[in-house]
Design an enzyme around this catalytic site. Structure first.
Site, PDB file in Angstrom:
ATOM      1  N   GLU A 174      -2.214  -8.645   3.104  1.00  0.00           N
ATOM      2  CA  GLU A 174      -1.259  -9.398   2.298  1.00  0.00           C
ATOM      3  C   GLU A 174      -0.862 -10.620   3.122  1.00  0.00           C
ATOM      4  OE1 GLU A 174      -0.775  -8.665  -0.754  1.00  0.00           O
ATOM      5  OE2 GLU A 174      -1.791  -6.731  -0.638  1.00  0.00           O
ATOM      6  N   ASP A 202      -4.103  -0.684  -1.574  1.00  0.00           N
ATOM      7  CA  ASP A 202      -5.279  -1.455  -2.007  1.00  0.00           C
ATOM      8  C   ASP A 202      -6.500  -1.104  -1.164  1.00  0.00           C
ATOM      9  OD1 ASP A 202      -3.529  -2.566  -3.751  1.00  0.00           O
ATOM     10  OD2 ASP A 202      -3.776  -4.643  -3.081  1.00  0.00           O
ATOM     11  N   HIS A 216      -0.953  -4.341  -4.930  1.00  0.00           N
ATOM     12  CA  HIS A 216      -0.698  -5.529  -4.118  1.00  0.00           C
ATOM     13  C   HIS A 216       0.059  -5.190  -2.832  1.00  0.00           C
ATOM     14  CE1 HIS A 216      -2.356  -8.269  -7.077  1.00  0.00           C
ATOM     15  NE2 HIS A 216      -1.631  -7.683  -8.012  1.00  0.00           N
TER      16      HIS A 216
END
Length: 583
Positions: A93, A236, A231
């Site tokens: 991220e 993920d 997310h």
């Protein structure tokens, strides 16, 4: 900080060029030769050459030393069977989409050993910049959490320890690896060089026609993974790991047995075309034309370039090609190039070859046999193949629309269509004001076609009145090439040698220019428009002069400089064969 970034960029550029040089030589390159190519030295001692290259070679895992030569290093793990390899599936991220200006804020990873899910890794990272509102809303992360997290450098260091020598896997690997490469370079001076599997490309290949999209959410739904993408890095990565196991099974059904097979199967079309880049390695950095040939030696595509080497290599570095050119690259087996003395000479040669060979990938090829002219018939204009002053026009459909726009025009407007444009524009506005929108739109299409044709005819008329000589360098050192423009055509092209012989060639060209009669031939119009593009924006080596012997000879002397010498043939490159054999 600026000096550090600048030095790092220089080192990366040198390493990239060094890798390309080694690939071009198809084997190890002596340090002296590499230093001469990278740093533009005429001569450099072996010890100094090695010291100059040491930092770039040691900092890039793609390169390694072999005695006094530089070679490509073989990435570890490529030959492992897919069922025995260890994979580390990673997801990041970040604070944004640009690796140069944005930072990592979370790393999640899952180790897959013997096709079984194993250990996991997860850490936040302090990007030292506030999260944007969109990123915070998407991920659910908050600035207060990240301020207490370890630094990005420390987070990446922990991840590298966790990953070890495993095969890296990511969904849209180009994005995640771009951030990891930048941070790894800051920490270790090296970039990640091991095999990488992109589950996006792999899914598109093995699931072709079975899924509409290859997004992480779509694939997780298709395979019914336990982990649900949200997310956040670790969920993920867990979903991607489950997807990887399913994709490996499908890849094995297609014959993939090793990690190298898996990487090849996951490669995109652009990557497979990139493997053909060696076909352009020996191209000279001069103007010229090039021909793409298939396995049967048929010409697929003809193009021209100001720099053949740069233009040909650009085909293998990007996927932004027209579909016809992409198809030609897929079938490409050999590239033929023909150096020219100037860009103008290359453009004229390209036009000649396209007319002669009709390559299938030259979708925008000119077809003079299909050009039309506008001709008077009764009270209007019709399309005709008989040459008139109103032509040639490349698009028959546009010519028909323009002819319909001139229905009912006066004799003056039929002789000079530009005079009808104000009346027709007013007619369009009147129909629109009367709410006759369909009629107005239909007439507007015809007016647009007429405006475009009027512009083309004006440009062609100006060029037909032009009388001049274009002088450019020739491929032969010391020679110049003169293109004589007269009578609405290229009246002559003469090669001007050094010395007194140039005057004889100039006089012959002037005689042909004086004898040139005006023509409406479509082939001549094509050449005229091509030359006109160079008259509007002449390149630095081009000289435009009147049809006078003294002016042409003076221009020839200015441009007749020795042409660039093409690189030696591959067989002649090894200057010290005995030492190469010993190495």
């Amino acid at each position: 900080m600026f000096a550090y970034a600048f030095a790092m960029q220089l080192r990366l550029d040198a390493a990239d060029r060094l890798v390309e040089l080694v690939e071009e030589r198809r084997g190890p390159v002596y340090a002296e030769e590499a230093a001469r190519r990278l740093f533009a030295f005429r001569h450099v001692p072996a010890g100094m050459a090695r010291s100059l290259l040491e930092e770039a070679v040691d900092a890039d895992a793609r390169l390694a030393w072999s005695g006094d030569s530089v070679r490509l290093a073989t990435p570890p793990g490529h030959d492992l069977p897919v069922e025995h390899a260890t994979y580390v599936v990673v997801d990041l991220e970040t604070t944004g989409l640009r690796p140069g200006t944005c930072r990592i804020c979370e790393i999640g990873a899952v180790r897959v050993r013997e096709l079984e899910l194993a250990e996991t890794f997860q850490t936040l990272a302090n990007p030292e910049v506030p999260l944007g509102r969109a990123v915070a809303s998407l991920t659910g992360l908050a600035d207060r959490e990240l301020r207490r997290a370890p630094s990005v450098e420390e987070a990446v260091r922990r991840f590298l320890d966790f990953a070890g020598d495993a095969v890296l896997v990511a969904h849209n690997a180009r994005f995640d690896l771009a951030f990891l490469d930048r941070e790894t370079e800051r920490l270790t001076g090296r970039r990640l060089a091991g095999p990488v599997v992109d589950t996006v490309s792999l899914a598109r290949r093995v699931l072709e026609g079975r899924v509409a999209r290859a997004s992480l959410a779509s694939l997780a739904h298709f395979f019914g993974t336990d982990a649900r993408p949200c997310h956040r890095a670790l969920p993920d990565a867990s979903a991607t790991a489950e997807i990887l196991l399913a994709l490996i099974g499908l890849a094995q059904e297609r014959g993939a047995t090793t990690v190298a097979d898996l990487c090849e199967l996951a490669s995109t079309r652009t990557r497979r075309v990139y493997l053909k880049r060696s076909l352009a390695f020996d191209a000279p950095p001069t103007p010229g034309v090039y021909l793409f040939r298939d396995r049967y030696d048929q010409v697929l595509y003809v193009g021209r370039a100001r720099d053949l080497r740069a233009r040909l290599r650009s085909y293998f570095r990007t996927d932004r090609q027209r579909p016809a050119v992409e198809a030609a690259l897929a079938a490409l087996e050999r590239i033929e190039w023909r150096p020219c003395g100037s860009e103008l000479e290359a453009a004229l040669e390209e036009l000649r070859l396209i007319r002669e060979l009709r390559p299938p990938a030259n979708a925008r090829v000119s077809r003079p046999d299909r050009y039309v002219y506008l001709r008077r018939r009764g009270g209007g204009l019709v399309c005709s193949s008989a040459p008139t002053e109103l032509g040639p026009i490349r698009s028959r459909s546009r010519a028909r629309l323009a002819a319909r726009a001139l229905d009912g025009a006066s004799d003056e407007e039929l002789a000079e269509p530009a005079l009808a444009l104000p009346r027709l524009r007013a007619k369009v506005r009147a129909r629109a004001d009367a709410l006759r929108y369909e009629d107005a739109a239909r007439l507007q299409d015809r007016v647009d076609a007429l405006e475009r044709i009027v512009g083309e005819l004006r440009r062609l008329r100006r060029l037909r009145r032009a009388t001049c000589c274009l002088v450019t360098p020739a491929l032969e050192p010391g020679f110049a090439r003169a293109v004589f423009l007269s009578g609405g055509r290229i009246a002559a092209t003469r090669l001007l040698p050094p010395g007194a012989g140039a005057l004889l060639e100039v006089e012959a060209g002037l005689a042909l220019a004086r004898a040139a009669e005006p023509t409406l031939d479509p082939d001549a119009a094509d050449e005229l428009l091509l030359v006109g593009s160079f008259l509007r924006r002449p390149p630095p080596e081009l000289r435009v002069c009147p049809l006078e012997p003294d002016a042409i000879l003076a221009a020839a002397r200015r441009v007749a400089t020795p042409a660039a010498v093409p690189p030696p043939a591959p067989a002649a490159r090894g200057r010290r064969p005995a030492r190469r054999r010993a190495a």
